[in-house]
Design a protein around this motif. Structure first.
Motif, short mmCIF file in Angstrom:
data_model
loop_
_atom_site.label_atom_id
_atom_site.label_comp_id
_atom_site.label_asym_id
_atom_site.label_seq_id
_atom_site.Cartn_x
_atom_site.Cartn_y
_atom_site.Cartn_z
N THR A 132 4.44 1.22 1.63
CA THR A 132 5.61 1.56 0.83
C THR A 132 5.80 3.07 0.70
O THR A 132 4.89 3.86 0.96
N LYS A 133 7.01 3.43 0.28
CA LYS A 133 7.39 4.83 0.05
C LYS A 133 7.31 5.64 1.34
O LYS A 133 6.98 6.84 1.32
N ALA A 134 7.61 4.97 2.46
CA ALA A 134 7.50 5.60 3.78
C ALA A 134 8.45 6.79 3.94
O ALA A 134 8.20 7.68 4.76
N ASP A 135 9.51 6.81 3.15
CA ASP A 135 10.46 7.92 3.23
C ASP A 135 9.85 9.23 2.71
O ASP A 135 10.41 10.31 2.94
N LYS A 136 8.70 9.14 2.05
CA LYS A 136 8.06 10.34 1.50
C LYS A 136 7.25 11.10 2.54
O LYS A 136 6.78 12.21 2.28
N LEU A 137 7.07 10.51 3.74
CA LEU A 137 6.29 11.18 4.79
C LEU A 137 7.18 11.51 5.98
O LEU A 137 8.09 10.76 6.31
N VAL A 174 0.86 -1.19 0.00
CA VAL A 174 0.00 0.00 0.00
C VAL A 174 0.90 1.24 0.00
O VAL A 174 1.79 1.36 0.84
N ASP A 175 0.65 2.14 -0.92
CA ASP A 175 1.38 3.41 -0.93
C ASP A 175 0.97 4.20 0.32
O ASP A 175 -0.20 4.54 0.48
#
Length: 207
Positions: free
Chosen positions: A150-155, A121-122
């Motif tokens: 996923t893409k946890a570095d974006k938050l 899950v994004d």
């Protein structure tokens, strides 16, 4: 070294009858198109191009199986990582989506060797209706679900923690669900996700 690092390609199948006979445990990866399945599989196995992502989102319709060789026999597999087709891409024709959903659904509910489901899950989108429907579909099988956000570095860290808690709350009714913030690029959550998956494939490898 993680046993996942030994993963190797076994087969791509368009239909269930093309898969090898059910046997060793299978941990399957599923999620919306562009949720980061291929990147997650590649970083978990420490291989750059084991799993491929289509240049056209929503076009990968094959079930791809990657085997974890048994170090004792070197011919048999301890288990499999299974990359399932992504779902939810609007540009794909309706009939194609339906055919593809049938194969995906039949695999998830009828394959006896499935040990667990990894739901990608994004983290920026959270659980969508399609994700929740899939979790509800899996729930009666009593298979554990690992939600990789996923893409946890974006938050920012605080928002990441709140999102993990909210997704965990939403999935709680689905049974044995776990939620991990994950980033393939920054390797966030890699160790925790690896531990879950290794235990589902071969409980003896982790104390």
């Amino acid at each position: 070294m993680s046993i996942l690092h030994r993963a190797r390609f076994v087969i791509s199948a368009a239909q269930l009858d093309q898969l090898p006979p059910a046997g060793p445990p299978e941990v399957c990866f599923v999620g919306r198109s562009n949720a980061g399945k291929s990147s997650a599989i590649n970083v978990l196995t420490n291989q750059r191009r084991l799993a491929f992502s289509s240049k056209t989102p929503g076009r990968t319709r094959l079930i791809n199986m990657f085997g974890i060789p048994d170090p004792l026999t070197k011919e048999d597999y301890l288990g499999y990582l299974v990359d399932l087709p992504g779902y939810g891409y609007a540009a794909v024709a309706r009939q194609e989506r339906q055919d593809w959903a049938e194969v995906l659904g039949d695999y998830l509910v009828s394959r006896p060797s499935i040990a667990a489901v990894v739901l990608l899950v994004d983290i920026r989108r959270g659980l969508t209706d399609l994700d929740l429907n899939l979790a509800r579909w899996i729930a009666p099988t009593n298979k554990p679900i690992l939600a990789l956000l996923t893409k946890a570095d974006k938050l920012p860290y605080g928002q990441r923690i709140r999102t993990v808690a909210e997704v965990q709350r939403q999935l709680k009714e689905m049974g044995a669900a776990h939620t991990v913030a994950f980033s393939a690029t920054e390797r966030i959550g890699l160790e925790e996700a690896t531990t879950y998956i290794e235990n589902w494939i071969s409980p003896k490898v982790v104390p």
